[in-house]
Design a protein around this motif. Structure first.
Motif, PDB file in Angstrom:
ATOM      1  N   MET A   1       0.861  -0.953   0.083  1.00  0.00           N
ATOM      2  CA  MET A   1      -0.246  -0.137   0.189  1.00  0.00           C
ATOM      3  C   MET A   1       0.804   1.195  -0.243  1.00  0.00           C
ATOM      4  SD  MET A   1      -3.282   0.815   2.095  1.00  0.00           S
ATOM      5  CE  MET A   1      -1.908   0.928   4.257  1.00  0.00           C
ATOM      6  N   LYS A   2       0.929   2.236  -1.006  1.00  0.00           N
ATOM      7  CA  LYS A   2       1.411   3.727  -0.935  1.00  0.00           C
ATOM      8  C   LYS A   2       0.209   4.328  -0.056  1.00  0.00           C
ATOM      9  CE  LYS A   2      -0.575   4.720  -5.235  1.00  0.00           C
ATOM     10  NZ  LYS A   2      -0.346   4.522  -6.478  1.00  0.00           N
ATOM     11  N   ASN A   3       1.180   5.480   0.621  1.00  0.00           N
ATOM     12  CA  ASN A   3       0.815   6.709   1.043  1.00  0.00           C
ATOM     13  C   ASN A   3       2.325   7.731   1.340  1.00  0.00           C
ATOM     14  OD1 ASN A   3       2.406   7.234   3.205  1.00  0.00           O
ATOM     15  ND2 ASN A   3       2.447   4.488   3.203  1.00  0.00           N
ATOM     16  N   ARG A   4       1.074   8.938   0.948  1.00  0.00           N
ATOM     17  CA  ARG A   4       1.380  10.733   1.185  1.00  0.00           C
ATOM     18  C   ARG A   4       1.958  11.127   2.375  1.00  0.00           C
ATOM     19  NH1 ARG A   4      -2.201  13.886  -0.614  1.00  0.00           N
ATOM     20  NH2 ARG A   4      -0.529  15.370  -1.252  1.00  0.00           N
TER      21      ARG A   4
ATOM     22  N   ARG B   1       4.948  10.900   4.062  1.00  0.00           N
ATOM     23  CA  ARG B   1       5.435  11.669   4.285  1.00  0.00           C
ATOM     24  C   ARG B   1       5.345  12.969   3.038  1.00  0.00           C
ATOM     25  NH1 ARG B   1      10.606   9.805   4.489  1.00  0.00           N
ATOM     26  NH2 ARG B   1      10.721   8.141   4.367  1.00  0.00           N
ATOM     27  N   VAL B   2       5.077  13.058   2.268  1.00  0.00           N
ATOM     28  CA  VAL B   2       4.540  14.295   1.499  1.00  0.00           C
ATOM     29  C   VAL B   2       3.898  15.903   2.194  1.00  0.00           C
ATOM     30  CG1 VAL B   2       3.432  15.556  -0.349  1.00  0.00           C
ATOM     31  CG2 VAL B   2       4.636  13.543  -0.780  1.00  0.00           C
TER      32      VAL B   2
ATOM     33  N   VAL C   1       5.244   3.287   8.622  1.00  0.00           N
ATOM     34  CA  VAL C   1       4.061   3.405   8.098  1.00  0.00           C
ATOM     35  C   VAL C   1       4.581   4.257   6.614  1.00  0.00           C
ATOM     36  CG1 VAL C   1       2.010   4.854   8.026  1.00  0.00           C
ATOM     37  CG2 VAL C   1       2.657   3.636   9.673  1.00  0.00           C
ATOM     38  N   GLU C   2       5.420   4.944   7.009  1.00  0.00           N
ATOM     39  CA  GLU C   2       5.829   6.428   5.809  1.00  0.00           C
ATOM     40  C   GLU C   2       6.969   5.285   4.357  1.00  0.00           C
ATOM     41  OE1 GLU C   2       6.209  10.682   7.203  1.00  0.00           O
ATOM     42  OE2 GLU C   2       8.078   9.695   7.159  1.00  0.00           O
ATOM     43  N   THR C   3       7.515   4.292   5.732  1.00  0.00           N
ATOM     44  CA  THR C   3       8.047   3.564   4.082  1.00  0.00           C
ATOM     45  C   THR C   3       7.280   2.487   4.077  1.00  0.00           C
ATOM     46  OG1 THR C   3       9.148   2.078   6.179  1.00  0.00           O
ATOM     47  CG2 THR C   3       9.774   4.243   5.042  1.00  0.00           C
ATOM     48  N   GLY C   4       6.309   2.036   3.991  1.00  0.00           N
ATOM     49  CA  GLY C   4       5.798   0.876   3.490  1.00  0.00           C
ATOM     50  C   GLY C   4       5.804  -0.219   4.602  1.00  0.00           C
TER      51      GLY C   4
ATOM     52  N   ALA D   1      -7.385  10.206   0.633  1.00  0.00           N
ATOM     53  CA  ALA D   1      -6.542  10.952   0.286  1.00  0.00           C
ATOM     54  C   ALA D   1      -4.632  10.716   0.489  1.00  0.00           C
ATOM     55  CB  ALA D   1      -7.058  12.206   0.794  1.00  0.00           C
ATOM     56  N   ILE D   2      -4.872   9.925   1.820  1.00  0.00           N
ATOM     57  CA  ILE D   2      -3.307   9.949   2.291  1.00  0.00           C
ATOM     58  C   ILE D   2      -2.825   8.157   1.573  1.00  0.00           C
ATOM     59  CG2 ILE D   2      -1.793   9.718   4.279  1.00  0.00           C
ATOM     60  CD1 ILE D   2      -4.102  11.127   5.647  1.00  0.00           C
ATOM     61  N   PHE D   3      -3.631   6.607   2.042  1.00  0.00           N
ATOM     62  CA  PHE D   3      -3.195   5.818   1.382  1.00  0.00           C
ATOM     63  C   PHE D   3      -4.075   5.242  -0.343  1.00  0.00           C
ATOM     64  CE2 PHE D   3      -2.616   6.296   6.007  1.00  0.00           C
ATOM     65  CZ  PHE D   3      -2.081   5.256   6.251  1.00  0.00           C
ATOM     66  N   ASP D   4      -3.172   4.592  -1.163  1.00  0.00           N
ATOM     67  CA  ASP D   4      -3.780   3.825  -2.005  1.00  0.00           C
ATOM     68  C   ASP D   4      -3.707   2.320  -1.762  1.00  0.00           C
ATOM     69  OD1 ASP D   4      -4.972   3.555  -4.139  1.00  0.00           O
ATOM     70  OD2 ASP D   4      -4.450   5.236  -5.671  1.00  0.00           O
ATOM     71  N   LEU D   5      -4.139   1.934  -2.208  1.00  0.00           N
ATOM     72  CA  LEU D   5      -3.243   0.606  -3.273  1.00  0.00           C
ATOM     73  C   LEU D   5      -2.790   0.165  -4.014  1.00  0.00           C
ATOM     74  CD1 LEU D   5      -6.687  -1.698  -2.614  1.00  0.00           C
ATOM     75  CD2 LEU D   5      -5.373  -1.173  -1.119  1.00  0.00           C
ATOM     76  N   GLU D   6      -1.706  -0.745  -4.400  1.00  0.00           N
ATOM     77  CA  GLU D   6      -0.896  -0.945  -4.941  1.00  0.00           C
ATOM     78  C   GLU D   6      -1.275  -2.075  -6.272  1.00  0.00           C
ATOM     79  OE1 GLU D   6       3.358   0.859  -4.271  1.00  0.00           O
ATOM     80  OE2 GLU D   6       2.824  -0.980  -2.551  1.00  0.00           O
ATOM     81  N   PRO D   7      -0.683  -1.849  -7.283  1.00  0.00           N
ATOM     82  CA  PRO D   7      -0.874  -3.561  -8.165  1.00  0.00           C
ATOM     83  C   PRO D   7      -0.681  -4.543  -7.203  1.00  0.00           C
ATOM     84  CG  PRO D   7      -0.220  -1.473  -9.914  1.00  0.00           C
ATOM     85  CD  PRO D   7      -0.139  -0.973  -8.275  1.00  0.00           C
ATOM     86  N   GLY D   8      -1.392  -5.374  -7.072  1.00  0.00           N
ATOM     87  CA  GLY D   8      -1.361  -6.651  -6.713  1.00  0.00           C
ATOM     88  C   GLY D   8      -1.893  -6.295  -5.046  1.00  0.00           C
TER      89      GLY D   8
END
Lengths: 66, 136
Positions: A1-4, A6-7, A33-36, A58-65
């Motif tokens: 899971m990717k996230n924003r 850190r930004v 959490v930031e580093t996944g 808006a913070i977290f989103d699924l990645e392919p897989g």
């Protein structure tokens, strides 16, 4: 899971420790959490969304897989 | 992140930790004393078993209380570590018993259960922490 995380944190000029204090977890937890390396629980994700005044999506989103 | 606890509560916890460690150590010694005499009554030997099992409980409560003040990240690390320690402990016991059966160890060899469990738990938690620190 990717996230924003850190930004969003950088935009507010918050350290990991400061963000951790705001949501009640350790600096290490924020870093993980930031580093996944660690997916937060729903309550923690909601707390993070609240302190950034946005939504969880808006913070977290699924990645392919995921 | 550990929650902030009042000084009085922290003092009680600290005293309870010391007391639990004493119970853990002297409970094992008392157990050895109660069960060492095979001519002692059944009740005395059962009392030894009872003491051996129940003097561990306060220490486990201390661990549980310690976990309750951790955040979800550290709790996950400890959970993974505990699961790993369970597997290691199982392997140690199986290995030990097979080694005795194979007469690689003397019959009646003694495995310090509590000490081994504590050491394996610490190893498990350390490996759990390393895993979360370096996983991709």
């Amino acid at each position: 899971m990717k996230n924003r995380l850190r930004v969003l944190r950088a935009e507010r000029n918050w350290s990991q420790l400061e963000l951790g204090n705001r949501v009640g977890v350790s600096r290490q937890a924020i870093n993980a959490v930031e580093t996944g390396k660690f997916d937060p629980s729903l309550p923690l994700a909601l707390k993070l969304a609240r302190v950034f005044e946005t939504t969880v999506e808006a913070i977290f989103d699924l990645e392919p897989g995921d | 992140m550990a929650k902030v606890v009042p000084l009085k509560q922290a003092l009680i916890f600290w005293i309870a930790t010391i007391g639990s460690a004493f119970l853990l150590y002297y409970g094992a010694q008392l157990t050895d004393f109660l069960i060492s005499d095979t001519h002692a009554s059944t009740w005395v030997r059962w009392a030894g078993v009872f003491v051996g099992v129940f003097t561990i409980l306060p220490w486990l409560v201390i661990i549980a209380v310690s976990l309750s003040v951790l955040d979800e990240y550290y709790r996950r690390v400890v959970l993974i570590g505990t699961a790993l320690a369970f597997v290691l402990d199982l392997m140690l016991h199986v290995g030990f018993n097979v080694a005795v059966d194979a007469q690689l160890l003397r019959p009646g060899s003694y495995l310090p259960e509590t000490g081994a469990a504590i050491i394996l738990w610490m190893i498990g938690v350390s490996v759990g922490a390393i895993y979360y620190r370096f996983r991709l």
